[in-house]
Design an enzyme around this catalytic site. Structure first.
Site, PDB file in Angstrom:
ATOM      1  N   GLU A   1       0.933  -1.494   0.136  1.00 58.63           N
ATOM      2  CA  GLU A   1      -0.409  -0.202  -0.079  1.00 58.63           C
ATOM      3  C   GLU A   1       0.658   1.778  -0.289  1.00 58.63           C
ATOM      4  OE1 GLU A   1      -4.425  -0.847   1.989  1.00 58.63           O
ATOM      5  OE2 GLU A   1      -3.038   0.260   2.958  1.00 58.63           O
TER       6      GLU A   1
ATOM      7  N   HIS B   1       7.878 -26.416  -1.776  1.00 58.45           N
ATOM      8  CA  HIS B   1       7.351 -27.462  -1.806  1.00 58.45           C
ATOM      9  C   HIS B   1       6.292 -27.404  -3.232  1.00 58.45           C
ATOM     10  CE1 HIS B   1      10.371 -30.206  -0.243  1.00 58.45           C
ATOM     11  NE2 HIS B   1       9.950 -29.963   0.373  1.00 58.45           N
TER      12      HIS B   1
ATOM     13  N   LYS C   1     -14.070  -0.290  -3.875  1.00 59.23           N
ATOM     14  CA  LYS C   1     -15.335   0.235  -2.550  1.00 59.23           C
ATOM     15  C   LYS C   1     -16.292   0.952  -3.767  1.00 59.23           C
ATOM     16  CE  LYS C   1     -11.827   1.430   1.228  1.00 59.23           C
ATOM     17  NZ  LYS C   1     -11.904   1.800   1.837  1.00 59.23           N
TER      18      LYS C   1
HETATM   19  O1  PA5 Z   1      -2.806   1.464   5.696  1.00 63.78           O
HETATM   20  C1  PA5 Z   1      -4.401   1.813   5.612  1.00 63.78           C
HETATM   21  O2  PA5 Z   1      -4.624   3.357   6.073  1.00 63.78           O
HETATM   22  C2  PA5 Z   1      -5.730   0.812   4.974  1.00 63.78           C
HETATM   23  O3  PA5 Z   1      -4.445  -0.735   5.130  1.00 63.78           O
HETATM   24  C3  PA5 Z   1      -6.656   0.300   6.664  1.00 63.78           C
HETATM   25  O4  PA5 Z   1      -5.780   0.151   7.621  1.00 63.78           O
HETATM   26  C4  PA5 Z   1      -7.575  -0.375   6.404  1.00 63.78           C
HETATM   27  O5  PA5 Z   1      -8.298   0.119   5.141  1.00 63.78           O
HETATM   28  C5  PA5 Z   1      -8.259  -0.370   7.414  1.00 63.78           C
HETATM   29  O6  PA5 Z   1      -9.265   0.871   7.077  1.00 63.78           O
HETATM   30  P1  PA5 Z   1      -9.639   1.906   8.926  1.00 63.78           P
HETATM   31  O7  PA5 Z   1      -9.056   1.083   9.997  1.00 63.78           O
HETATM   32  O8  PA5 Z   1      -9.954   3.160   8.631  1.00 63.78           O
HETATM   33  O9  PA5 Z   1     -10.897   0.487   8.657  1.00 63.78           O
END
Ligand code: PA5
Length: 435
Positions: free
Chosen positions: A290, A311, A425
């Site tokens: 990310e 494996h 989303k």
């Molecule tokens: O790194 C990030 O910001 C995202 O991966 C969030 O951790 C994930 O989408 C969960 O979001 P939230 O804590 O707002 O539910």
């Protein structure tokens, strides 16, 4: 005390020393952008200070809530997705017995910790609810934005489940919320229902939040000394704070990744020989995926458990397209003390292993694999962890977080946003609302 060290020997064939000299100026630049909080995404750098910014009051509140949960529940259900669960799951797995959740309560260091709200699988949720019917339960719902659909749906179901099981006031005593201080629907629900709550600092993004209450409360419930985790991270905070690549293994790792990427190595494989580290691999994948995968750039982070995956994936790694580099996590002292037994007249042809520790055999597999992969043109970095304890895990977490920030800046992206995750989303919402 230093609990981790990095061995760059397995890069020698692929990266010359002068290439680290060439990239030094860019690293120093990334270092000052990060430390002076002047680079892209600088409003999300609170994670740098988490190991020392936590107040005594907050530490005590986490301990108090954890003690209460440990007394009131056989199972803690943690609701969250991405950065709101991966860190806690990784640390609990690494620092607990491999069969922790299966052990009887008398043997376990705390309640079972089970995770939900990290998918939309009705099958899993139904099964979990059935499992919990005759158990004492506490819930920790974690969401920074307070509006992520997977945990929001799971929480709606669990809120009802808890209210039916314990009544409204009983449920209030067993639901713990971790979210933003003021914003988001989850904060509104929390205020309306007067749940005990913890704050995710505004300037800490989800995937960098494991050292905030997001990770610390579930850790404490599982009997992990989270203050030692924070101490280890603080040690790493100081140790990896010099801009010179040759004096800073964390920056050298970040630099190596980018040098390798410029040579077409666009997959990083994090490997470990301990199955309890599987979720550390998942946490690593989210952290780097990310953070760096944007603007049509990024190294694809992958993970494998060896020897298991030798494996399944071994062939591809050894002889497939040469676009992979490997980062091995080697736990030096595992101390599991189990030997291959001596038997008379065996026909299994294992006599040469008699009386040898399994850990020793595992280490030989690791050495053999390392040599084979380097020979097979897979550049390999080895991170040695002396032993798996709280302090060293704290160091490891901070090592990767800092490396990720530096590496993202070297790549020329903002490592602290994730605009791309909105795309699915939007489509999902459209489809659901059309229905
Ligand atoms: O790194 C990030 O910001 C995202 O991966 C969030 O951790 C994930 O989408 C969960 O979001 P939230 O804590 O707002 O539910």
């Amino acid at each position: 005390m230093r609990g981790i060290s990095v061995d760059f020997e397995g890069l020698k064939k692929f990266v010359d020393d002068y290439e680290f000299e060439l990239i030094q100026e860019q690293v120093a630049n990334a270092h000052s952008k990060l430390e002076n909080k002047s680079g892209l995404g600088n409003d999300y750098l609170g994670w740098l200070d988490l190991p020392e910014s936590i107040s005594e009051e907050e530490v005590n509140n986490i301990k108090k809530a954890a003690d209460k949960i440990r007394k009131q529940a056989e199972v803690l259900v943690v609701i969250g997705i991405g950065g709101s669960y991966l860190g806690a799951k990784a640390v609990i797995d690494m620092l607990s017995d491999p069969l922790y959740n299966l052990q009887p309560l008398s043997k376990r260091r705390g309640p079972q910790v089970l995770f939900v709200g990290n998918s939309l699988s009705g099958k899993y949720l139904r099964s979990l609810i059935e499992y919990l019917r005759d158990k004492d339960v506490a819930v920790n719902v974690i969401s920074k934005s307070g509006k992520t659909i997977e945990p929001a749906v799971a929480f709606r179901i669990f809120k009802l489940f808890m209210e039916e099981k314990y009544g409204i006031s009983g449920a209030r005593e067993r639901i713990y919320v971790t979210t933003d201080e003021n914003d988001g629907i989850l904060r509104q629900i929390c205020n309306a229902e007067e749940y005990t709550s913890f704050v995710i600092p505004k300037n800490v993004g989800g995937r960098y939040s494991v050292l905030s209450p997001v990770g610390l409360l579930p850790m404490a419930v599982a009997g992990i000394n989270f203050e030692d985790v924070l101490d280890g991270a603080l040690f790493a905070r100081h140790m990896y704070n010099v801009s010179k690549v040759e004096d800073n293994d964390c920056y050298k790792y970040a630099a190596a990744r980018n040098i390798l990427y410029s040579k077409g190595k666009d997959i990083e494989l994090l490997t470990t020989y301990e199955p309890t580290m599987q979720y550390f691999g998942e946490w690593f994948k989210q952290l780097f995926g990310e953070s760096e995968g944007k603007d049509r750039k990024g190294i694809f982070p992958a993970s494998c458990i060896f020897t298991t995956d030798l494996h399944s994936m071994g062939q591809l790694i050894q002889e497939g397209k040469r676009n992979i580099f490997e980062t091995v996590l080697n736990v030096e002292n595992v101390n599991s003390m189990i030997k291959v037994p001596e038997v008379e007249n065996s026909i299994d042809e294992l006599d040469y292993l008699e009386n040898k520790e399994l850990d020793y055999i595992n280490k030989m597999a690791m050495k053999g694999t390392y040599l084979a992969h380097v020979d097979g043109m897979v550049p390999t970095i080895q991170i040695n962890v002396k032993e798996m304890n709280e302090y060293n895990v704290g160091q490891l977490i901070f090592f990767f977080e800092k490396a990720c920030g530096i590496s993202g800046y070297l790549l020329g992206v903002n490592p602290f946003n994730q605009p791309g995750v909105e795309a699915y989303k939007k489509n999902m919402m459209k489809l659901l609302k059309e229905d």
